[in-house]
Design a protein around this motif. Structure first.
Motif, short mmCIF file in Angstrom:
data_model
loop_
_atom_site.label_atom_id
_atom_site.label_comp_id
_atom_site.label_asym_id
_atom_site.label_seq_id
_atom_site.Cartn_x
_atom_site.Cartn_y
_atom_site.Cartn_z
N GLY A 138 0.84 -1.20 0.00
CA GLY A 138 0.00 0.00 0.00
C GLY A 138 0.87 1.24 0.00
N PHE A 139 0.24 2.34 0.44
CA PHE A 139 0.89 3.64 0.35
C PHE A 139 0.59 4.48 1.60
CE2 PHE A 139 -0.21 1.87 -3.70
CZ PHE A 139 1.02 1.85 -4.35
N VAL A 140 1.58 5.26 2.02
CA VAL A 140 1.46 6.11 3.20
C VAL A 140 0.25 7.03 3.05
CG1 VAL A 140 2.55 8.01 4.46
CG2 VAL A 140 3.92 6.03 3.75
N GLY A 141 -0.50 7.20 4.13
CA GLY A 141 -1.68 8.06 4.11
C GLY A 141 -1.96 8.67 5.47
N ASN A 142 -3.20 9.11 5.65
CA ASN A 142 -3.65 9.63 6.94
C ASN A 142 -5.14 9.37 7.10
OD1 ASN A 142 -4.44 11.53 5.05
ND2 ASN A 142 -4.01 13.29 6.37
N THR A 143 -5.55 8.14 6.82
CA THR A 143 -6.97 7.78 6.89
C THR A 143 -7.36 7.35 8.30
OG1 THR A 143 -6.46 5.52 6.18
CG2 THR A 143 -7.04 7.11 4.45
N GLY A 144 -8.64 7.20 8.53
CA GLY A 144 -9.16 6.83 9.85
C GLY A 144 -9.02 7.98 10.81
N ASP A 145 -8.60 7.68 12.04
CA ASP A 145 -8.49 8.75 13.04
C ASP A 145 -7.25 9.62 12.83
OD1 ASP A 145 -6.42 7.14 13.98
OD2 ASP A 145 -7.16 7.06 16.05
N ALA A 146 -6.48 9.35 11.78
CA ALA A 146 -5.28 10.15 11.48
C ALA A 146 -5.55 11.23 10.45
CB ALA A 146 -4.16 9.23 10.99
N VAL A 147 -6.81 11.48 10.14
CA VAL A 147 -7.17 12.41 9.07
C VAL A 147 -6.63 13.82 9.29
CG1 VAL A 147 -9.44 13.06 9.98
CG2 VAL A 147 -9.07 13.03 7.52
N THR A 148 -6.37 14.21 10.53
CA THR A 148 -5.86 15.56 10.80
C THR A 148 -4.34 15.58 11.02
OG1 THR A 148 -6.26 15.33 13.17
CG2 THR A 148 -8.04 16.28 11.84
N THR A 149 -3.67 14.44 10.81
CA THR A 149 -2.22 14.37 11.06
C THR A 149 -1.44 14.38 9.75
OG1 THR A 149 -2.08 11.96 10.97
CG2 THR A 149 -2.68 12.94 13.10
N TRP A 150 -0.13 14.50 9.88
CA TRP A 150 0.76 14.35 8.73
C TRP A 150 0.66 12.91 8.25
CZ3 TRP A 150 2.77 18.44 6.44
CH2 TRP A 150 2.95 19.60 7.19
N PRO A 151 0.84 12.65 6.95
CA PRO A 151 0.77 11.28 6.43
C PRO A 151 1.80 10.37 7.12
CG PRO A 151 0.73 12.85 4.62
CD PRO A 151 1.05 13.63 5.86
N HIS A 152 1.34 9.19 7.47
CA HIS A 152 2.21 8.21 8.11
C HIS A 152 1.58 6.82 8.04
CE1 HIS A 152 -0.60 9.16 11.40
NE2 HIS A 152 -0.28 7.97 11.92
N VAL A 153 2.35 5.84 8.41
CA VAL A 153 1.85 4.48 8.58
C VAL A 153 1.99 4.15 10.06
CG1 VAL A 153 2.26 2.04 8.09
CG2 VAL A 153 2.47 3.72 6.28
N HIS A 154 0.91 3.72 10.66
CA HIS A 154 0.97 3.20 12.02
C HIS A 154 1.34 1.73 11.87
CE1 HIS A 154 -0.17 2.36 16.16
NE2 HIS A 154 -0.73 1.27 15.68
N PHE A 155 2.42 1.29 12.55
CA PHE A 155 2.93 -0.07 12.39
C PHE A 155 3.05 -0.77 13.74
CE2 PHE A 155 6.42 -3.13 12.07
CZ PHE A 155 5.94 -3.93 11.03
N GLU A 156 2.56 -1.99 13.80
CA GLU A 156 2.61 -2.78 15.03
C GLU A 156 3.23 -4.15 14.78
OE1 GLU A 156 -1.36 -3.18 16.62
OE2 GLU A 156 -1.70 -1.01 16.53
N VAL A 157 3.84 -4.71 15.84
CA VAL A 157 4.37 -6.07 15.82
C VAL A 157 3.65 -6.85 16.91
CG1 VAL A 157 6.41 -7.51 16.20
CG2 VAL A 157 6.64 -5.32 15.01
#
Length: 189
Positions: A138-157
């Protein structure tokens, strides 16, 4: 003769083990302090090129179950490619109100990786689709609750050893991310 008040050795050992297990078990809903091995398989950093990031695992988040940040945010320009960190199978591709466009990846060792706030998907991001490390998901964005933030990917392990904890089985990804191969351009994969 008077009976000794000492416990039978097996009983004493068992009680001691119970106390130790109780002391080291994670508190329900709290960030975990462990970073267990996720196996010797090769991993690639999830964002191609430069990404600004730091350790935000465990930080307060009011809109997430448990009230804490379950991963790290990897900031990069909108549309930057996001890749599979390991060979594995994609699942749970779709939308939710917190993660926006998101997906999960499970590797051969059963470890799971969560990617959220994507701006879109590649053709490889399909449920039950096998992918190789470094392929674009996919591609970096700011969807969901990140709509007001700088584009990023939230990443978890989510290591396989902690999957029994459900979503709270996420561990701090910083240690892993800092050691994974960085890809500066897709041709390097």
């Amino acid at each position: 003769p008077a009976q000794s008040k000492r416990a039978h050795p097996k009983t004493a050992k068992h009680k001691s083990a119970k106390r130790t297990a109780k002391r080291t078990a994670p508190l329900a809903g709290q960030p975990l302090g462990a970073t267990p091995s996720i196996g010797a398989i090769a991993h690639t950093f999830p964002v191609v090129g430069d990404a600004a990031w730091g350790d935000t695992y465990g930080a307060h988040r009011s809109d997430v179950r448990g009230g804490w940040h379950h991963g790290d945010d990897l900031f990069a320009p909108l549309g930057t490619p996001v890749v599979a960190v390991a060979d594995g199978t994609v699942f749970a591709v779709g939308w939710n109100s917190v993660g926006g466009w998101r997906l999960w990846l499970v590797d051969a060792n059963g470890n799971q990786y969560y990617y959220a706030h994507l701006s879109g998907y590649s053709a490889l991001a399909r449920n039950n689709h096998r992918v190789r490390r470094g392929q674009v998901l996919g591609f970096v964005g700011n969807t969901g609750d990140a709509v007001t933030t700088w584009p990023h990917v939230h990443f978890e392990v989510h290591p396989s050893a902690f999957l029994y904890l459900g979503y709270d089985g996420a561990v701090d990804p910083t240690h892993y991310l800092s050691g994974w191969q960085r890809v500066t351009r897709l041709a390097d994969v």
